[in-house]
Design a protein around this motif. Structure first.
Motif, PDB file in Angstrom:
ATOM      1  N   ASP A 193     -87.527  14.479 -13.680  1.00 13.73           N
ATOM      2  CA  ASP A 193     -87.553  13.173 -14.355  1.00 13.73           C
ATOM      3  C   ASP A 193     -87.943  12.072 -13.371  1.00 13.73           C
ATOM      4  O   ASP A 193     -88.737  11.184 -13.692  1.00 13.73           O
ATOM      5  CB  ASP A 193     -86.189  12.868 -14.980  1.00 13.73           C
ATOM      6  N   ALA A 194     -87.368  12.152 -12.165  1.00 11.27           N
ATOM      7  CA  ALA A 194     -87.664  11.131 -11.158  1.00 11.27           C
ATOM      8  C   ALA A 194     -89.148  11.125 -10.801  1.00 11.27           C
ATOM      9  O   ALA A 194     -89.720  10.095 -10.451  1.00 11.27           O
ATOM     10  CB  ALA A 194     -86.829  11.388  -9.905  1.00 11.27           C
ATOM     11  N   LYS A 195     -89.766  12.308 -10.898  1.00  9.32           N
ATOM     12  CA  LYS A 195     -91.186  12.436 -10.554  1.00  9.32           C
ATOM     13  C   LYS A 195     -92.069  12.230 -11.793  1.00  9.32           C
ATOM     14  O   LYS A 195     -93.305  12.243 -11.685  1.00  9.32           O
ATOM     15  CB  LYS A 195     -91.432  13.835  -9.970  1.00  9.32           C
ATOM     16  N   GLY A 196     -91.420  12.095 -12.959  1.00 15.87           N
ATOM     17  CA  GLY A 196     -92.167  11.888 -14.195  1.00 15.87           C
ATOM     18  C   GLY A 196     -92.883  13.134 -14.687  1.00 15.87           C
ATOM     19  O   GLY A 196     -93.932  13.051 -15.326  1.00 15.87           O
ATOM     20  N   VAL A 197     -92.313  14.306 -14.381  1.00 15.86           N
ATOM     21  CA  VAL A 197     -92.911  15.564 -14.837  1.00 15.86           C
ATOM     22  C   VAL A 197     -92.067  16.151 -15.961  1.00 15.86           C
ATOM     23  O   VAL A 197     -90.843  16.226 -15.847  1.00 15.86           O
ATOM     24  CB  VAL A 197     -92.990  16.598 -13.685  1.00 15.86           C
ATOM     25  N   LYS A 198     -92.731  16.517 -17.057  1.00 18.79           N
ATOM     26  CA  LYS A 198     -92.032  17.139 -18.194  1.00 18.79           C
ATOM     27  C   LYS A 198     -92.412  18.618 -18.232  1.00 18.79           C
ATOM     28  O   LYS A 198     -93.491  18.999 -17.755  1.00 18.79           O
ATOM     29  CB  LYS A 198     -92.467  16.465 -19.505  1.00 18.79           C
ATOM     30  N   PRO A 199     -91.554  19.445 -18.826  1.00 16.83           N
ATOM     31  CA  PRO A 199     -91.888  20.872 -18.917  1.00 16.83           C
ATOM     32  C   PRO A 199     -93.262  21.103 -19.548  1.00 16.83           C
ATOM     33  O   PRO A 199     -93.996  22.006 -19.129  1.00 16.83           O
ATOM     34  CB  PRO A 199     -90.779  21.448 -19.795  1.00 16.83           C
ATOM     35  N   GLU A 200     -93.638  20.269 -20.529  1.00 15.91           N
ATOM     36  CA  GLU A 200     -94.937  20.457 -21.209  1.00 15.91           C
ATOM     37  C   GLU A 200     -96.117  20.267 -20.245  1.00 15.91           C
ATOM     38  O   GLU A 200     -97.233  20.730 -20.525  1.00 15.91           O
ATOM     39  CB  GLU A 200     -95.130  19.440 -22.358  1.00 15.91           C
ATOM     40  N   ASP A 201     -95.880  19.574 -19.126  1.00 20.51           N
ATOM     41  CA  ASP A 201     -96.966  19.360 -18.165  1.00 20.51           C
ATOM     42  C   ASP A 201     -97.344  20.643 -17.427  1.00 20.51           C
ATOM     43  O   ASP A 201     -98.366  20.702 -16.754  1.00 20.51           O
ATOM     44  CB  ASP A 201     -96.563  18.301 -17.124  1.00 20.51           C
ATOM     45  N   ILE A 202     -96.457  21.632 -17.504  1.00 19.23           N
ATOM     46  CA  ILE A 202     -96.705  22.872 -16.762  1.00 19.23           C
ATOM     47  C   ILE A 202     -97.191  23.937 -17.746  1.00 19.23           C
ATOM     48  O   ILE A 202     -96.408  24.533 -18.482  1.00 19.23           O
ATOM     49  CB  ILE A 202     -95.423  23.361 -16.027  1.00 19.23           C
ATOM     50  N   GLN A 203     -98.484  24.153 -17.758  1.00 21.29           N
ATOM     51  CA  GLN A 203     -99.084  25.117 -18.689  1.00 21.29           C
ATOM     52  C   GLN A 203     -99.593  26.371 -17.981  1.00 21.29           C
ATOM     53  O   GLN A 203     -99.867  27.389 -18.629  1.00 21.29           O
ATOM     54  CB  GLN A 203    -100.253  24.460 -19.449  1.00 21.29           C
TER      55      GLN A 203
END
Lengths: 435, 142
Positions: free
Chosen positions: A44-54
């Motif tokens: 969250d702190a880095k602004g990465v969501k699980p959906e970003d990892i494909q």
């Protein structure tokens, strides 16, 4: 070509491996995000969501985990499942106040055992073999890791644990052990002891050894191979990622195949954290792909090495890592135990000494030695020999408690430790393990 | 009173003892009595000098110098003299850490330096039994 434990995976094409990895990473990241608050906060702190990892290409977007995170999150902060689903723990040897404790579900133990089984088959192991496991059993991952792999392969497994060399040799000879698993320094010691007892290398039935948990050189490999009459294979792993078997050597003896269907490896620049192109030398980073209890994403090992994808004579397709060529931090591995200079500093300060010290690591007869020179101040110096010696013994005892290994302590005169540009050289490693 | 002894930390390296002794020579300090304890890692040079204060100043730059109070007892020149002194200390339950001997240039008398757990008590008991001991002023004279 050789034998494989899981040929369809170990010799899969690059495309097939990528497909497995891509499918697993999406699930693994979602599993971590949903269950591990500590890492969710980092994402969250880095602004990465699980959906970003494909796919595995997206792994570089994820935040790193370091040993400091693991200490911070001790003991349950990185747990990815309910404790009731866990069946075991292991722990690192480092004793820097807070240990790292890794958790395993039965699924995690099984996949780890599979990795070790692959290593044993790569060392020509089969159900015909008698496998002597002389790694320590207990919190240390070495014993249980190879033990589980050996049983999966169907070897007759001798759960010797480490130490008691006379008994090791008795079982080795009486039961005709064909594979020996232990640290390279212990293998060297067993070889020397066999020679002292008058055995020739041809007197034992050993054909292979799987040695890891501490750095060792090609020279050491040759000397062990000669003294035991075997082929010696390297194995790599860390408690944080499971244990030994994350990568293992094959008959080519030119680097260790990483079990890529379970662990995704990256090489990064240790200073900038940037991913380096294939073939570059840098810090090894692991992302677990299908673990339940202790699923670490982008864990920085601090080991410096190189990854290569050259075609291997053994037929395996998984990427190979070189022997670690050094560390990106100041950790030393002494007799298989992780030692940080900061631990030694802590002991000195606790015992009322100045933090002016020098660590001298050497290898004598294939066994590591550690000597610590400590500068004393006038109020600590006594005119009575016994009192000075008692101070050295007391420090040695405190060091042993902190480090888990026993150093020799020497009191030296103030300002006697050489300082270059005002900064003292803290560690002198005479072992020449790296080029 | 008991006398002051200097204890110098001498590293177990070539030239270290030489350097220490040279510093004393250069400062014009006379060594009245000495002994060296050698351990694996370093030596302990124990000194009684003509000028302890100055000796400490010149050695402090080089190494560690500590002071300890010791007893310097005069020995009669006959068989059994040391035995008699040790018996007195033993009877008084005074433990000896170490001892060494020297001869004074003035009266050619033999002296034994005792490092004991309690220098004041040792001094008292020896004097009470008629054993002469030196004090700091005597050291400058002898």
């Amino acid at each position: 070509m050789g034998n494989y434990y899981q040929p369809e995976i170990e010799t899969a094409s690059r495309e097939e491996i990528l497909a497995i990895q891509n499918e697993k990473i999406v699930k693994q990241v979602k599993h971590v995000y949903d269950n591990v608050k500590y890492y969710r906060d980092l994402m969250d702190a880095k602004g990465v969501k699980p959906e970003d990892i494909q796919s595995v290409d997206d792994i570089k977007k994820l935040p790193f985990l370091t040993k400091a995170d693991l200490r911070e999150a001790y003991p349950y902060g990185l747990l990815g499942t309910d404790l009731k689903n866990c069946v075991r723990i292991h722990s690192t040897s480092g004793t820097t106040g807070k240990r790292v404790v890794a958790f395993y579900t039965q699924h995690d133990v099984d996949l780890w055992n599979d990795c070790c089984a692959r290593a044993i088959v790569a060392a020509d192991g089969s159900s015909e073999d008698v496998c002597q496991v002389a790694y320590g059993y207990g919190l240390f991952t070495g014993g249980f890791g190879l033990h589980g792999g050996s049983e999966k392969v169907g070897c007759l497994t001798l759960p010797m644990s480490s130490g008691n060399t006379d008994r090791q040799i008795q079982f080795m000879m009486d039961l005709g052990a064909t594979i020996l698993c232990c640290t390279p320094s212990y293998a060297a010691y067993i070889g020397e002891t066999l020679a002292e007892k008058g055995y020739k290398p041809s007197d034992n039935k050993l054909k292979a050894g799987i040695f890891g948990a501490e750095p060792w050189t090609e020279e050491m490999r040759h000397s062990i191979e000669e003294s035991l009459g075997i082929k010696a294979y390297d194995i790599y792993g860390l408690t944080e990622t499971s244990g030994p078997g994350v990568a293992f050597e094959c008959c080519a003896q030119s680097g260790m195949h990483i079990n890529e269907d379970h662990f995704y490896a990256e090489i990064i620049d240790p200073d900038t954290g940037e991913v380096l192109p294939e073939g570059s030398k840098g810090e090894l980073v692991f992302t677990s792909l299908d673990k339940e209890a202790f699923p670490l994403l982008r864990y920085r090992t601090r080991d410096i090495c190189v990854l290569t994808r050259e075609k291997c004579a053994c037929g395996r397709t998984h990427v190979k890592m070189s022997k670690p060529m050094g560390r990106s931090d100041d950790m030393m591995i002494i007799r298989g135990v992780n030692v940080f200079p900061s631990q030694i500093e802590t002991v000195l300060l606790n015992e009322g000494y100045t933090p002016n010290y020098q660590i001298i690591v050497d290898r004598v007869n294939n066994s590591d030695t550690i000597d610590i020179n400590v500068e004393i101040s006038p109020d600590q110096f006594s005119d009575i020999v016994g009192e000075n010696q008692a101070k050295e013994r007391k420090l040695e005892s405190a060091m042993r408690t902190m480090l888990g290994i026993g150093p020799k302590v020497h009191l030296v005169a103030p300002k006697s430790i050489v300082r270059s540009e005002g900064k003292a050289v803290r560690v002198i490693d005479k072992r020449k393990l790296h080029d | 009173m008991a006398i002051q002894q200097l204890s110098v930390f001498v590293e177990n390296q070539k030239g270290k003892l030489l350097g220490t002794v040279k510093a004393l020579a250069d400062a014009g300090i006379n060594i009245r009595a000495m002994s060296i304890a050698d351990t694996k890692d370093f030596g302990i040079l124990r000194l009684i000098t003509s000028d302890n204060q100055k000796a400490m100043e010149v050695l402090a730059d080089e190494s560690i110098v500590n002071t300890t109070m010791v007893i310097a007892a005069k020995m009669e020149d006959r068989a059994g003299a040391l035995y008699q002194v040790l018996q007195i200390l033993s009877d008084a339950q005074i433990n000896i850490e170490y001892l060494y001997a020297f001869t004074a240039s003035e009266d050619f008398g033999a002296y034994v330096v005792f490092r004991v757990s309690d220098a004041a008590a040792a001094q008292e008991i020896l004097n009470a039994h008629g054993v002469a001991t030196l004090d700091d002023a005597d050291i400058i004279e002898i």
